[in-house]
Scaffold this motif. Structure first.
Motif, short mmCIF file in Angstrom:
data_model
loop_
_atom_site.label_atom_id
_atom_site.label_comp_id
_atom_site.label_asym_id
_atom_site.label_seq_id
_atom_site.Cartn_x
_atom_site.Cartn_y
_atom_site.Cartn_z
N LEU A 146 0.73 -1.11 0.06
CA LEU A 146 0.03 0.20 -0.22
C LEU A 146 0.65 1.14 0.09
CD1 LEU A 146 -2.63 -1.04 2.56
CD2 LEU A 146 -2.65 -1.57 0.12
N ASN A 147 0.61 2.11 -1.16
CA ASN A 147 1.62 3.28 -1.09
C ASN A 147 3.05 2.84 -1.09
OD1 ASN A 147 -0.86 4.54 -1.44
ND2 ASN A 147 -0.84 5.88 0.29
N GLY A 148 3.40 1.70 -1.49
CA GLY A 148 4.91 1.36 -1.56
C GLY A 148 5.13 0.73 -0.16
N VAL A 149 4.33 0.51 0.79
CA VAL A 149 4.58 -0.05 1.91
C VAL A 149 4.17 -1.56 2.13
CG1 VAL A 149 4.46 0.08 4.34
CG2 VAL A 149 4.70 2.43 3.02
N PRO A 150 4.97 -2.47 2.45
CA PRO A 150 4.81 -3.91 2.50
C PRO A 150 3.93 -4.00 3.50
CG PRO A 150 6.79 -3.63 1.84
CD PRO A 150 6.41 -2.47 2.16
N LYS A 151 2.44 -4.63 3.57
CA LYS A 151 1.67 -4.76 4.59
C LYS A 151 1.59 -6.26 4.60
CE LYS A 151 0.74 -0.56 5.94
NZ LYS A 151 1.11 -0.09 7.25
N ARG A 152 0.59 -6.79 5.68
CA ARG A 152 0.10 -8.29 5.78
C ARG A 152 -0.46 -8.43 4.41
NH1 ARG A 152 -4.03 -8.53 10.66
NH2 ARG A 152 -3.63 -10.87 10.10
N PRO A 153 -0.56 -9.77 4.21
CA PRO A 153 -1.18 -10.70 2.90
C PRO A 153 -2.67 -9.95 3.12
CG PRO A 153 0.25 -12.09 4.21
CD PRO A 153 0.21 -10.96 4.97
N HIS A 154 -3.38 -9.89 2.04
CA HIS A 154 -4.79 -9.45 1.60
C HIS A 154 -5.37 -11.04 1.78
CE1 HIS A 154 -8.45 -8.81 -0.71
NE2 HIS A 154 -8.24 -7.70 0.22
N TYR A 155 -6.24 -10.96 2.83
CA TYR A 155 -6.79 -12.45 3.18
C TYR A 155 -8.26 -12.43 2.40
CZ TYR A 155 -3.07 -13.18 6.49
OH TYR A 155 -1.79 -13.42 7.00
N GLY A 156 -8.40 -11.51 1.72
CA GLY A 156 -10.06 -11.72 1.07
C GLY A 156 -9.97 -11.84 -0.23
N VAL A 157 -11.02 -11.86 -0.84
CA VAL A 157 -11.39 -11.91 -2.30
C VAL A 157 -12.23 -10.63 -2.92
CG1 VAL A 157 -12.40 -12.99 -4.26
CG2 VAL A 157 -11.05 -14.52 -2.40
N ASP A 158 -11.55 -9.91 -3.67
CA ASP A 158 -11.96 -8.63 -4.06
C ASP A 158 -13.00 -8.71 -5.33
OD1 ASP A 158 -11.05 -7.33 -1.64
OD2 ASP A 158 -9.48 -6.35 -3.16
N LEU A 159 -14.20 -8.55 -5.13
CA LEU A 159 -15.09 -8.58 -6.32
C LEU A 159 -15.59 -7.13 -6.79
CD1 LEU A 159 -17.18 -11.66 -5.17
CD2 LEU A 159 -14.98 -11.49 -6.56
N ALA A 160 -15.16 -6.44 -7.74
CA ALA A 160 -15.77 -5.33 -8.19
C ALA A 160 -17.07 -5.09 -8.92
CB ALA A 160 -14.57 -4.66 -9.28
N ALA A 161 -17.89 -4.35 -8.47
CA ALA A 161 -19.23 -4.47 -8.89
C ALA A 161 -19.72 -2.80 -8.93
CB ALA A 161 -20.07 -5.54 -8.28
N PRO A 162 -20.64 -2.59 -9.55
CA PRO A 162 -21.32 -1.04 -9.44
C PRO A 162 -21.85 -1.06 -8.11
CG PRO A 162 -21.97 -2.23 -11.40
CD PRO A 162 -21.51 -3.18 -10.65
N LYS A 163 -21.86 0.22 -7.49
CA LYS A 163 -22.40 0.57 -6.20
C LYS A 163 -23.74 0.35 -6.31
CE LYS A 163 -22.85 4.84 -3.06
NZ LYS A 163 -22.38 6.01 -3.16
N GLY A 164 -24.22 -0.41 -4.85
CA GLY A 164 -25.73 -0.62 -5.00
C GLY A 164 -25.83 -1.96 -5.29
N THR A 165 -24.93 -2.66 -5.98
CA THR A 165 -25.22 -4.27 -6.21
C THR A 165 -25.57 -4.99 -5.16
OG1 THR A 165 -23.43 -4.04 -8.30
CG2 THR A 165 -24.23 -6.29 -7.59
N PRO A 166 -26.60 -6.01 -5.05
CA PRO A 166 -27.05 -6.70 -4.09
C PRO A 166 -25.79 -7.63 -3.59
CG PRO A 166 -28.85 -6.55 -5.57
CD PRO A 166 -27.57 -6.07 -6.31
N ILE A 167 -25.47 -7.94 -2.13
CA ILE A 167 -24.69 -9.02 -1.80
C ILE A 167 -25.51 -9.75 -1.11
CG2 ILE A 167 -22.91 -9.16 0.05
CD1 ILE A 167 -21.98 -6.15 -0.50
N VAL A 168 -25.22 -11.29 -1.15
CA VAL A 168 -26.14 -12.20 -0.37
C VAL A 168 -25.45 -13.21 0.25
CG1 VAL A 168 -27.71 -12.17 -2.51
CG2 VAL A 168 -26.01 -13.83 -2.63
N ALA A 169 -26.09 -13.85 1.11
CA ALA A 169 -25.35 -14.86 2.05
C ALA A 169 -24.84 -15.85 1.35
CB ALA A 169 -26.38 -15.19 3.11
#
Length: 269
Positions: A157-180
């Motif tokens: 982040l901004n050139g600074v090593p951080k902890r691994p990213h433990y998620g999966v990023d899913l890009a979608a339009p604002k307001g898109t429904p998220i379900v269980a």
């Protein structure tokens, strides 16, 4: 993606004391079946172990963290071993974030961060006896999306090593429904988190908790039962985020799991 081999060192095939199946790999999850309320040894080595209890039906979840190697479970003299091969992880670079979202915080911001951390500990401590996870996840976004980050990526982040990213990023339009992705009980629903912006936790049983970050709106509340496919939130870009997306994560008792693996749950399990 194939699961790692599972071997039993001292078994009685007709009446095994413990048997496990699922996704035996880094970031994966297995379901073990044994005697009701059995006290099962869970180990990373002969000198690195602890015990968990199976439920009243003899079911016990066991998850494997991002960098796990060899593990085993043991009950009544029977051991089931897991040879977890290393996975290849991406590197994820994000630039242009405000400094107060990376490494420079005022005293007031630190207070907010500490308060948010305390609330998260309560949510992650949930241990629902009712098992909502049965045989796999569905994706929390059922509309069109673009996967922008895989589980386990080394984050810079901004050139600074951080902890691994433990998620999966899913890009979608604002307001898109998220379900269980599976049945469960909401263990936390908070729209005032520092890094996450908004944060939702769903306990699927035995502390298997899926969680969701950066949402625009959360439409469920603490303690609510949710069913697989039921809407729980909408996509947003709150907190440490550079655009509308869902960061989808999964934990089992402080081990970071890959939620996508559970969408590939073997049908024979």
């Amino acid at each position: 993606m194939a699961s790692a081999p599972v071997s039993s060192q001292t078994s009685t095939p007709q009446t095994p004391s413990i048997a496990c199946s699922g996704m035996a790999q880094q970031g994966g999850l297995i379901v073990c079946r044994t005697e009701p309320n059995a006290k099962v040894k869970i180990a990373r080595g002969e000198d690195d172990f602890y015990f968990e209890n199976a439920d009243d039906n003899g079911v016990l979840f066991v998850g494997f963290d991002r960098d796990e190697s060899d593990n085993f479970v043991e009950y009544a003299g029977e051991r089931v071993s897991f040879d977890l091969s290393p996975r290849d992880y991406d590197t994820s670079k994000i630039d242009g974030l405000p400094s107060n979202m990376v490494n420079e915080y005022t005293e007031e911001e630190l207070k907010r961060i500490r308060a948010a951390t305390a609330r998260k500990k309560i949510g992650f401590a949930s241990r629902q006896e009712e098992i909502g996870f049965k045989d796999g996840f569905i994706y929390p976004i059922q509309a069109d999306y673009i996967k922008t980050t895989n589980f386990g990526a080394q984050r810079i982040l901004n050139g600074v090593p951080k902890r691994p990213h433990y998620g999966v990023d899913l890009a979608a339009p604002k307001g898109t429904p998220i379900v269980a992705p599976a049945d469960g009980i909401v263990s936390m629903a908070d729209e005032d988190m520092y890094f996450e912006g908004s944060l939702l936790l769903i306990d699927h049983g035995q502390g298997l908790i899926s969680y969701y970050l950066h949402m625009e709106d959360i439409v469920v509340e603490d303690g609510q039962h949710v069913k697989q496919g039921e809407q729980v939130a909408t996509v947003g870009t709150k907190g440490r985020s550079t655009g509308p997306h869902l960061c989808w994560r999964l934990k089992w008792r402080n081990r970071n799991l890959d939620p996508e693996l559970l969408t590939e749950w073997p049908s024979e399990s």
